[in-house]
Write an enzyme that holds these catalytic residues in place. Structure first.
Site, short mmCIF file in Angstrom:
data_model
loop_
_atom_site.label_atom_id
_atom_site.label_comp_id
_atom_site.label_asym_id
_atom_site.label_seq_id
_atom_site.Cartn_x
_atom_site.Cartn_y
_atom_site.Cartn_z
N ASN A 81 3.13 3.59 -10.69
CA ASN A 81 1.73 3.45 -11.47
C ASN A 81 0.57 3.72 -10.58
O ASN A 81 -0.51 4.08 -11.05
CB ASN A 81 1.65 2.17 -12.25
N ASP A 105 0.88 -1.15 -0.15
CA ASP A 105 0.00 0.06 0.12
C ASP A 105 0.88 1.14 0.06
O ASP A 105 1.52 1.42 0.93
CB ASP A 105 -0.90 0.09 1.08
N THR A 145 -9.66 1.91 -18.25
CA THR A 145 -9.80 1.18 -17.35
C THR A 145 -10.73 1.34 -16.44
O THR A 145 -11.50 1.90 -16.68
CB THR A 145 -8.25 1.56 -16.24
N TYR A 150 -8.05 15.53 -7.50
CA TYR A 150 -7.10 14.39 -8.40
C TYR A 150 -6.53 15.39 -9.29
O TYR A 150 -5.36 15.11 -9.41
CB TYR A 150 -8.06 13.78 -9.39
N LYS A 192 -1.95 15.36 -9.24
CA LYS A 192 -1.37 15.14 -10.39
C LYS A 192 -0.68 16.26 -10.75
O LYS A 192 0.54 16.23 -11.45
CB LYS A 192 -2.29 14.54 -11.54
#
Length: 239
Positions: free
Chosen positions: A77, A54, A177, A142, A146
């Site tokens: 990733n 984790d 995905t 998010y 990023k």
């Protein structure tokens, strides 16, 4: 650097982009692949070295570094998207995104940087996003995480240059995905994204714009924000 005979660690290796990295690394002749996932029972690929990891758990990161002292390539990733707004969203969701997408990548990089240096320099690949360069409603957490990951990539590239570590940032729009399930828009196949990232490691490229959306967004960074977002939202409305 050549990936043939290299020792590689991939985070989030159990599905999606991570699983494709593992598959393509095997095709390219990697000598050993450490496949890291929170639940190693979910790994579906034979011939890898599983590591329970984790990336928000400092103890597990330190344990992984002790086990995988022969790593030459680190592929960061693993990541999450919670759809949390910066203004009205739950603060815990915002912190969870930063803890995973920024701090997780940072802590793994710090743990493995000396290992990579001792093993000849090697490479680090960070899966970032075109959302490092723009945001959308309810996607602020998010995008912020990023954007931080983008600067982390640039900064560590500079800091690790002296030890010969090649740092690659991969940017893209939507990937087909589980994270993008239900979104009706063009998507890149995860194998195409992973392949472009591995090509960059082998060629020495520092940044990958893996699809037309990443190229489009980055091309507008010099524009005034009002003009830039008008173009982005017009393009989104046309999808």
């Amino acid at each position: 650097m050549e990936l043939k005979d290299a020792v590689v660690l991939v985070t989030g290796a159990n599905r999606g982009i991570g699983a494709e990295f593992v598959h393509l690394l095997k095709e390219r002749g990697a000598a050993k692949i450490y496949a890291a996932a929170r639940d190693v029972s979910s790994l579906k690929t034979d011939g890898v070295e599983p590591i329970a990891l984790d990336i928000t758990d400092r103890g597990q990161i330190e344990a992984a570094a002790r086990v995988a002292g022969d790593v030459q390539v680190l592929i960061n990733n693993a990541g999450i998207s919670t759809g949390t707004s910066l203004i009205t969203g739950d603060e815990a969701g915002i912190r969870r995104e930063m803890d995973t997408n920024f701090y997780g990548t940072l802590l793994l990089t710090r743990a493995f940087a000396p290992i990579l240096g001792a093993n000849g320099g090697g490479a680090i690949l960070n899966v970032v996003s075109a959302l490092s360069w723009f945001s959308v409603p309810n996607g602020g957490a998010y995008a912020a995480s990023k954007a931080a990951a983008w600067m982390l990539t640039d900064s560590t590239r500079l800091e690790l240059a002296a030890q010969g570590t090649h740092v690659v940032g991969v940017h893209m729009g939507l990937v087909d995905t589980d994270m993008s399930k239900g979104l009706d828009a063009p998507k890149i196949h995860p194998a195409d994204l992973a392949g472009a990232g591995l090509d960059a490691i082998e060629s020495g490229a520092q940044e990958v714009l893996a699809d037309d959306w990443a190229k489009f967004v980055k091309s507008g960074l010099t524009l005034d924000p009002k003009e830039r977002y008008a173009k982005i939202f017009a393009a989104l409305g046309g999808n």
